[in-house]
Motif scaffolding. Structure first.
Motif, PDB file in Angstrom:
ATOM      1  N   ILE A  63      57.159  18.050  69.320  1.00 38.08           N
ATOM      2  CA  ILE A  63      56.249  18.891  68.536  1.00 38.08           C
ATOM      3  C   ILE A  63      56.224  18.441  67.080  1.00 38.08           C
ATOM      4  CG2 ILE A  63      55.904  21.241  67.658  1.00 38.08           C
ATOM      5  CD1 ILE A  63      57.043  22.233  70.373  1.00 38.08           C
ATOM      6  N   VAL A  64      57.396  18.106  66.530  1.00 34.01           N
ATOM      7  CA  VAL A  64      57.465  17.639  65.137  1.00 34.01           C
ATOM      8  C   VAL A  64      56.662  16.359  64.956  1.00 34.01           C
ATOM      9  CG1 VAL A  64      59.011  16.653  63.386  1.00 34.01           C
ATOM     10  CG2 VAL A  64      59.669  18.741  64.586  1.00 34.01           C
ATOM     11  N   VAL A  65      56.822  15.416  65.886  1.00 31.49           N
ATOM     12  CA  VAL A  65      56.107  14.135  65.783  1.00 31.49           C
ATOM     13  C   VAL A  65      54.604  14.347  65.918  1.00 31.49           C
ATOM     14  CG1 VAL A  65      55.734  11.898  66.895  1.00 31.49           C
ATOM     15  CG2 VAL A  65      58.060  12.735  66.540  1.00 31.49           C
ATOM     16  N   MET A  66      54.204  15.214  66.846  1.00 31.52           N
ATOM     17  CA  MET A  66      52.776  15.504  67.004  1.00 31.52           C
ATOM     18  C   MET A  66      52.196  16.140  65.742  1.00 31.52           C
ATOM     19  SD  MET A  66      50.999  14.661  69.622  1.00 31.52           S
ATOM     20  CE  MET A  66      51.347  13.673  71.053  1.00 31.52           C
ATOM     21  N   MET A  67      52.953  17.021  65.119  1.00 29.11           N
ATOM     22  CA  MET A  67      52.501  17.637  63.872  1.00 29.11           C
ATOM     23  C   MET A  67      52.376  16.604  62.768  1.00 29.11           C
ATOM     24  SD  MET A  67      51.845  20.737  64.521  1.00 29.11           S
ATOM     25  CE  MET A  67      51.558  21.276  62.838  1.00 29.11           C
ATOM     26  N   LEU A  68      53.292  15.635  62.741  1.00 24.02           N
ATOM     27  CA  LEU A  68      53.177  14.538  61.774  1.00 24.02           C
ATOM     28  C   LEU A  68      51.895  13.749  62.006  1.00 24.02           C
ATOM     29  CD1 LEU A  68      56.843  13.130  61.685  1.00 24.02           C
ATOM     30  CD2 LEU A  68      55.641  14.279  59.820  1.00 24.02           C
ATOM     31  N   GLY A  69      51.610  13.478  63.282  1.00 21.61           N
ATOM     32  CA  GLY A  69      50.385  12.761  63.618  1.00 21.61           C
ATOM     33  C   GLY A  69      49.145  13.523  63.216  1.00 21.61           C
ATOM     34  N   ILE A  70      49.139  14.829  63.443  1.00 21.08           N
ATOM     35  CA  ILE A  70      47.996  15.672  63.073  1.00 21.08           C
ATOM     36  C   ILE A  70      47.812  15.689  61.559  1.00 21.08           C
ATOM     37  CG2 ILE A  70      47.172  18.063  63.010  1.00 21.08           C
ATOM     38  CD1 ILE A  70      48.418  18.359  65.853  1.00 21.08           C
ATOM     39  N   CYS A  71      48.921  15.788  60.826  1.00 17.36           N
ATOM     40  CA  CYS A  71      48.850  15.752  59.352  1.00 17.36           C
ATOM     41  C   CYS A  71      48.284  14.420  58.870  1.00 17.36           C
ATOM     42  CB  CYS A  71      50.224  15.991  58.750  1.00 17.36           C
ATOM     43  SG  CYS A  71      50.835  17.671  58.964  1.00 17.36           S
ATOM     44  N   PHE A  72      48.696  13.329  59.524  1.00 14.82           N
ATOM     45  CA  PHE A  72      48.183  12.012  59.172  1.00 14.82           C
ATOM     46  C   PHE A  72      46.668  11.957  59.362  1.00 14.82           C
ATOM     47  CE2 PHE A  72      46.885   7.801  60.814  1.00 14.82           C
ATOM     48  CZ  PHE A  72      47.148   7.026  59.695  1.00 14.82           C
ATOM     49  N   PRO A 100      41.450   7.572  69.410  1.00 17.10           N
ATOM     50  CA  PRO A 100      42.250   8.326  70.386  1.00 17.10           C
ATOM     51  C   PRO A 100      42.706   7.504  71.583  1.00 17.10           C
ATOM     52  CG  PRO A 100      39.948   9.036  70.434  1.00 17.10           C
ATOM     53  CD  PRO A 100      40.123   8.175  69.222  1.00 17.10           C
ATOM     54  N   ILE A 101      41.900   6.537  72.021  1.00 14.28           N
ATOM     55  CA  ILE A 101      42.315   5.687  73.148  1.00 14.28           C
ATOM     56  C   ILE A 101      43.548   4.876  72.772  1.00 14.28           C
ATOM     57  CG2 ILE A 101      41.681   3.612  74.467  1.00 14.28           C
ATOM     58  CD1 ILE A 101      38.825   4.791  74.611  1.00 14.28           C
ATOM     59  N   GLY A 102      43.555   4.296  71.583  1.00 14.32           N
ATOM     60  CA  GLY A 102      44.703   3.520  71.130  1.00 14.32           C
ATOM     61  C   GLY A 102      45.945   4.368  70.965  1.00 14.32           C
ATOM     62  N   LEU A 103      45.800   5.543  70.348  1.00  9.86           N
ATOM     63  CA  LEU A 103      46.934   6.454  70.156  1.00  9.86           C
ATOM     64  C   LEU A 103      47.494   6.915  71.501  1.00  9.86           C
ATOM     65  CD1 LEU A 103      45.517   8.679  67.259  1.00  9.86           C
ATOM     66  CD2 LEU A 103      47.428   7.071  67.071  1.00  9.86           C
ATOM     67  N   HIS A 104      46.598   7.269  72.401  1.00 13.24           N
ATOM     68  CA  HIS A 104      46.982   7.771  73.724  1.00 13.24           C
ATOM     69  C   HIS A 104      47.713   6.694  74.537  1.00 13.24           C
ATOM     70  CE1 HIS A 104      45.497  10.810  76.990  1.00 13.24           C
ATOM     71  NE2 HIS A 104      46.741  10.423  77.213  1.00 13.24           N
ATOM     72  N   THR A 105      47.145   5.493  74.538  1.00 16.16           N
ATOM     73  CA  THR A 105      47.758   4.380  75.274  1.00 16.16           C
ATOM     74  C   THR A 105      49.143   4.057  74.728  1.00 16.16           C
ATOM     75  OG1 THR A 105      45.577   3.409  75.708  1.00 16.16           O
ATOM     76  CG2 THR A 105      47.490   1.964  75.969  1.00 16.16           C
ATOM     77  N   ALA A 106      49.236   3.908  73.414  1.00 15.55           N
ATOM     78  CA  ALA A 106      50.502   3.545  72.788  1.00 15.55           C
ATOM     79  C   ALA A 106      51.559   4.616  73.018  1.00 15.55           C
ATOM     80  CB  ALA A 106      50.299   3.314  71.291  1.00 15.55           C
ATOM     81  N   TRP A 107      51.168   5.876  72.890  1.00 15.92           N
ATOM     82  CA  TRP A 107      52.128   6.962  73.064  1.00 15.92           C
ATOM     83  C   TRP A 107      52.727   6.916  74.469  1.00 15.92           C
ATOM     84  CZ3 TRP A 107      54.460  10.526  69.987  1.00 15.92           C
ATOM     85  CH2 TRP A 107      55.207  11.505  70.645  1.00 15.92           C
ATOM     86  N   ALA A 152      41.493  13.001  66.339  1.00 16.17           N
ATOM     87  CA  ALA A 152      41.209  11.579  66.126  1.00 16.17           C
ATOM     88  C   ALA A 152      39.774  11.247  66.508  1.00 16.17           C
ATOM     89  CB  ALA A 152      42.184  10.728  66.942  1.00 16.17           C
ATOM     90  N   ALA A 153      39.295  11.842  67.612  1.00 10.53           N
ATOM     91  CA  ALA A 153      37.926  11.595  68.062  1.00 10.53           C
ATOM     92  C   ALA A 153      36.908  12.183  67.090  1.00 10.53           C
ATOM     93  CB  ALA A 153      37.722  12.183  69.460  1.00 10.53           C
TER      94      ALA A 153
END
Length: 283
Positions: free
Chosen positions: A258-267, A214-221, A204-205
């Motif tokens: 892991i599945v959700v993180m992979m979805l995020g990476i694909c996004f 990345p700050i928004g994603l990290h905070t929300a997660w 993201a960075a």
């Protein structure tokens, strides 16, 4: 003779480049060491305070120290703050809001997958009030700010410039894993959890050349995971696992993470093309 001379020059250039890369790695490691030491020192200073106040003050002090040493190391490298994504830009507010929403959706998917596997229920906790929710939101925002500045700011951007994005991501992920291992996680938890998160937030960075996303994603997660009871600390909701299904529930939790993180990476891999389509659509 001419070919030998050219080969010698090329070897000298490679040797000089390797020497410079070693110095860069040394400065990055020094930066991360000082940042980690400031966190440890801040933790020692706040011992004896109530838990929430202690955590918020600890991370707040560590954040200020990390920003300060960022200024020092940026000057050492003869860089500008804009080059490492520290200063907000005209797109920062939009990216922050977008990432808070996207991060909340992603963080909600993992509990949804776990509940779908069965033998796990979620219930409302009676001990968390509005003050607790706000305090937790502030805490997770500070944690995200401190970790993104400490890892996806100066270290990631300098390594990306000198070694390329893949090597930079690997090195920063390893450093991120080590800090969380020292913080109390076992190796599996540190690699599967923060390790995957480091790749996600790092991408993201690098994609946006800034820290707002990345700050928004990290905070929300972190906040949504806490809110739904998927953090060690008690949240607004808690999970209850049927007796005898603890191992299955834990495995399902890690697999869904892991599945959700992979979805995020694909996004994020298609981030620029999505932004370009939105821009064309508005025009």
């Amino acid at each position: 003779m001419e070919e030998l001379f050219l080969a010698k020059i090329k070897f000298m250039d490679l040797k000089e480049m390797a020497k410079k890369n070693v110095f860069v790695m040394g400065r990055v490691l020094l930066f991360c060491l000082i940042s980690a030491m400031s966190l440890a020192a801040a933790s020692g200073m706040t011992k004896g305070l109530p838990l929430y106040e202690s955590n918020i003050l600890t991370i707040g002090i560590a954040l200020v120290c990390t920003i300060f040493i960022t200024f020092l190391f940026v000057r050492w490298e003869h860089l500008k703050l804009q080059q490492i994504g520290i200063l907000p830009g005209k797109e920062s507010a939009r990216r922050l809001l977008t990432s808070l929403l996207a991060g909340s959706v992603l963080a909600s998917l993992q509990p949804m997958f776990v509940l779908m596997l069965g033998h796990v229920t979620i219930y409302r906790s009676s001990s968390i009030n509005a003050v607790g929710v706000i305090s937790s939101l502030v805490l997770y925002l500070l944690i995200a700010l401190r970790e993104e500045v400490a890892f996806r700011g100066y270290p990631l951007r300098v390594l990306d410039d000198k070694l390329g994005p893949l090597r930079a991501q690997i090195i920063v992920a390893v450093l991120f894993i080590i800090e969380h291992k020292i913080g109390g996680m076992n190796w599996f938890q540190a690699i599967a959890g923060p390790g995957m998160g480091a790749v996600f937030f790092g991408m993201a960075a690098l994609k946006t050349r800034g820290l707002a996303l990345p700050i928004g994603l990290h905070t929300a997660w972190n906040f949504v995971q806490w809110f739904l009871g998927f953090k060690p600390e008690q949240g607004v909701f808690q999970i209850r696992v049927e007796k005898g299904f603890e191992t299955r529930a834990e495995l399902g939790g890690w697999l869904s993470y892991i599945v959700v993180m992979m979805l995020g990476i694909c996004f994020l891999m298609f981030w620029k093309s999505l932004c370009n389509r939105l821009t064309v659509a508005k025009a």
